[in-house]
Design an enzyme around this catalytic site. Structure first.
Site, PDB file in Angstrom:
ATOM      1  CB  CYS A 141     -47.272   3.447 -69.835  1.00  0.00           C
ATOM      2  SG  CYS A 141     -48.739   3.450 -71.209  1.00  0.00           S
ATOM      3  CG  HIS A 164     -50.249   7.607 -68.595  1.00  0.00           C
ATOM      4  ND1 HIS A 164     -49.301   7.356 -68.045  1.00  0.00           N
ATOM      5  CD2 HIS A 164     -50.310   6.610 -69.302  1.00  0.00           C
ATOM      6  CE1 HIS A 164     -49.088   6.309 -67.887  1.00  0.00           C
ATOM      7  NE2 HIS A 164     -49.631   5.700 -69.011  1.00  0.00           N
TER       8      HIS A 164
END
Ligand code: PCA
Length: 213
Positions: A141, A164
């Site tokens: 990520c 997120h």
């Protein structure tokens, strides 16, 4: 306005990744924005390559990447991506880089240029827990967020950032004391984020999103 919206495939021990499930459910048109959806493999090198191919194809004004953050209880809008890969588990191609730079010619870190504080504020107004995160980790990520901001600079006039989302309730059935959020609320939060991005092209709001540690 064109928005490139990405989610990841499942990784590690998880059989599902809420980020891509959510992306599939977002409308293809929000206000005057066209939403281009993309599934990104949870693979360090490939994630950036696929993103760049799609930037060339779509020429988006905005890149918004979504990922799963297992263990977090709120929607977390990421402030910063750092120029390092440091994996604790293997990616979906078995790669496990340790302390490798993402881009030799890139800055040490890039800040999201989305209105992150405004996004948090708007999501909280709808009674969904949200906060600024000051670390997207050092796995895929962070890698993708770093790439999106590096490429936003390269291709110019692109705004980019990362959000997120927590586990889904079904992912924590056998994980005691682990927070989750249902897809409906995460989806609502991301829709609010998209609308905020469309409406706020300038300065972010000056409210604290800081933490002591
Ligand atoms: N979360 C991982 C990678 C893919 C995802 O959804 C992360 O936080 O790095």
């Amino acid at each position: 306005m064109k928005i490139l919206l990405t989610g990841f495939d499942p990784f590690g021990e998880d059989k599902i990744n809420p980020s891509i499930e959510l992306v599939k459910k977002v409308e293809e048109k929000i206000g005057n924005a066209e939403i281009f959806k993309l599934e990104i493999p949870t693979v360090f090198k490939k994630s950036g390559k696929i993103l760049e191919e799609n930037i060339k194809r779509i020429r988006p004004d905005v890149i918004l990447c979504i990922g799963q953050a297992g263990g977090r209880s709120s929607i977390t809008v990421e402030r910063i991506a750092i120029n390092i890969d440091d994996a604790r588990i293997s990616d979906n191609l078995g790669e496990k880089p340790i302390d490798e730079k993402i881009r030799d010619d890139g800055d040490n870190a890039y800040f999201s240029n989305l209105p992150i504080k405004k996004i948090v504020e708007e999501i909280k107004k709808e009674n969904i827990p949200a906060e600024i995160s000051n670390s997207a980790g050092t796995f895929v990520c962070n890698h993708l967020m770093y790439e999106s901001l590096y490429l936003a600079k390269k291709y110019k006039n692109i705004r980019a950032g990362f959000i997120h989302i927590p586990y889904l309730p079904e992912q924590v059935i056998n994980k005691a004391n682990t927070p989750s959020m249902d897809l409906e609320n995460s989806l609502k939060a991301i829709n609010i984020a998209i609308k905020t991005i469309i409406n706020h092209n300038g300065e972010d709001v000056k409210i604290s999103g800081g933490k002591i540690s």
